[in-house]
Design a protein around this motif. Structure first.
Motif, PDB file in Angstrom:
ATOM      1  N   ARG A 128       4.206   5.225  -7.845  1.00 52.54           N
ATOM      2  CA  ARG A 128       4.355   5.792  -9.033  1.00 52.54           C
ATOM      3  C   ARG A 128       5.428   4.854 -10.013  1.00 52.54           C
ATOM      4  O   ARG A 128       5.011   4.891 -11.190  1.00 52.54           O
ATOM      5  CB  ARG A 128       5.301   7.243  -8.991  1.00 52.54           C
ATOM      6  N   PHE A 129       6.470   4.245  -9.328  1.00 53.10           N
ATOM      7  CA  PHE A 129       7.157   3.187  -9.570  1.00 53.10           C
ATOM      8  C   PHE A 129       6.013   2.179 -10.498  1.00 53.10           C
ATOM      9  O   PHE A 129       6.551   1.600 -11.608  1.00 53.10           O
ATOM     10  CB  PHE A 129       8.039   2.588  -8.940  1.00 53.10           C
ATOM     11  N   LEU A 130       5.151   1.513  -9.606  1.00 52.21           N
ATOM     12  CA  LEU A 130       4.262   0.322  -9.969  1.00 52.21           C
ATOM     13  C   LEU A 130       3.560   0.931 -11.438  1.00 52.21           C
ATOM     14  O   LEU A 130       3.407   0.250 -12.233  1.00 52.21           O
ATOM     15  CB  LEU A 130       3.326   0.260  -8.852  1.00 52.21           C
ATOM     16  N   LYS A 131       2.817   2.173 -11.445  1.00 53.82           N
ATOM     17  CA  LYS A 131       2.316   2.710 -12.394  1.00 53.82           C
ATOM     18  C   LYS A 131       3.061   2.950 -13.765  1.00 53.82           C
ATOM     19  O   LYS A 131       2.547   2.534 -14.916  1.00 53.82           O
ATOM     20  CB  LYS A 131       1.618   3.955 -12.054  1.00 53.82           C
ATOM     21  N   SER A 132       4.185   3.428 -13.466  1.00 52.47           N
ATOM     22  CA  SER A 132       5.036   3.572 -14.640  1.00 52.47           C
ATOM     23  C   SER A 132       5.607   2.244 -15.378  1.00 52.47           C
ATOM     24  O   SER A 132       5.979   2.265 -16.476  1.00 52.47           O
ATOM     25  CB  SER A 132       6.336   4.540 -14.350  1.00 52.47           C
ATOM     26  N   ASN A 133       5.527   1.244 -14.529  1.00 53.79           N
ATOM     27  CA  ASN A 133       6.015  -0.046 -14.940  1.00 53.79           C
ATOM     28  C   ASN A 133       4.709  -1.283 -15.196  1.00 53.79           C
ATOM     29  O   ASN A 133       5.097  -2.185 -15.436  1.00 53.79           O
ATOM     30  CB  ASN A 133       6.915  -0.768 -14.091  1.00 53.79           C
ATOM     31  N   GLN A 134       3.599  -0.565 -15.388  1.00 51.71           N
ATOM     32  CA  GLN A 134       2.261  -1.275 -15.361  1.00 51.71           C
ATOM     33  C   GLN A 134       2.092  -2.555 -14.540  1.00 51.71           C
ATOM     34  O   GLN A 134       1.850  -3.536 -15.136  1.00 51.71           O
ATOM     35  CB  GLN A 134       2.106  -1.711 -16.876  1.00 51.71           C
ATOM     36  N   ILE A 135       2.456  -2.264 -13.426  1.00 49.75           N
ATOM     37  CA  ILE A 135       2.217  -3.501 -12.327  1.00 49.75           C
ATOM     38  C   ILE A 135       1.088  -3.165 -11.545  1.00 49.75           C
ATOM     39  O   ILE A 135       0.894  -2.140 -10.892  1.00 49.75           O
ATOM     40  CB  ILE A 135       3.492  -3.378 -11.496  1.00 49.75           C
ATOM     41  N   PRO A 136       0.268  -4.032 -11.734  1.00 53.80           N
ATOM     42  CA  PRO A 136      -0.991  -3.925 -10.769  1.00 53.80           C
ATOM     43  C   PRO A 136      -0.844  -4.370  -9.454  1.00 53.80           C
ATOM     44  O   PRO A 136      -0.138  -5.004  -9.151  1.00 53.80           O
ATOM     45  CB  PRO A 136      -2.301  -5.115 -11.490  1.00 53.80           C
ATOM     46  N   ILE A 137      -1.759  -3.511  -8.384  1.00 50.36           N
ATOM     47  CA  ILE A 137      -1.726  -4.006  -7.125  1.00 50.36           C
ATOM     48  C   ILE A 137      -2.209  -5.490  -7.024  1.00 50.36           C
ATOM     49  O   ILE A 137      -2.928  -5.816  -7.668  1.00 50.36           O
ATOM     50  CB  ILE A 137      -2.827  -3.184  -6.384  1.00 50.36           C
TER      51      ILE A 137
END
Length: 109
Positions: free
Chosen positions: A69-78
């Protein structure tokens, strides 16, 4: 003698994040002492994220609950490389840099 006031480390973005042992030790994390950690993103916004314990052989490793959720909300891709700095005095984990994974473009034959 100078004491180190922060810990720097890098991680590749995945759906879960395991904390460095030095960081979880400093936070005094244990199965009976799981608590929230303040994480600062690149926009200097601070989010408190709950920690969780995962058994790895005979030892426990500690990570974050709902890290994706943190990654998504900060637009950080896998697959991106994340640079962190953990400040011991404030127990703040700062995301200092994100390097996106480069993909090779295929040329036309």
């Amino acid at each position: 003698m100078q004491t180190v006031s922060f810990i720097e480390f890098t991680k590749v973005a995945k759906n879960r994040l395991r904390l460095q042992c030095a960081v979880s030790d400093h936070l005094c994390l244990s199965v009976d002492n799981l608590h929230e950690v303040s994480v600062k993103n690149l926009r200097c916004e601070v989010t408190n994220i709950k920690t969780l314990a995962e058994k790895d052989g005979d030892v426990y490793r500690y990570g974050f609950s709902k890290w994706s959720r943190f990654l998504k909300s900060n637009q950080i891709p896998i697959g991106a490389t994340l640079f962190f700095k953990y400040v011991k005095s404030s127990q703040l984990l700062m995301l200092t840099k994100v390097v996106h994974k480069t993909t090779k473009k295929r040329g036309r034959a």
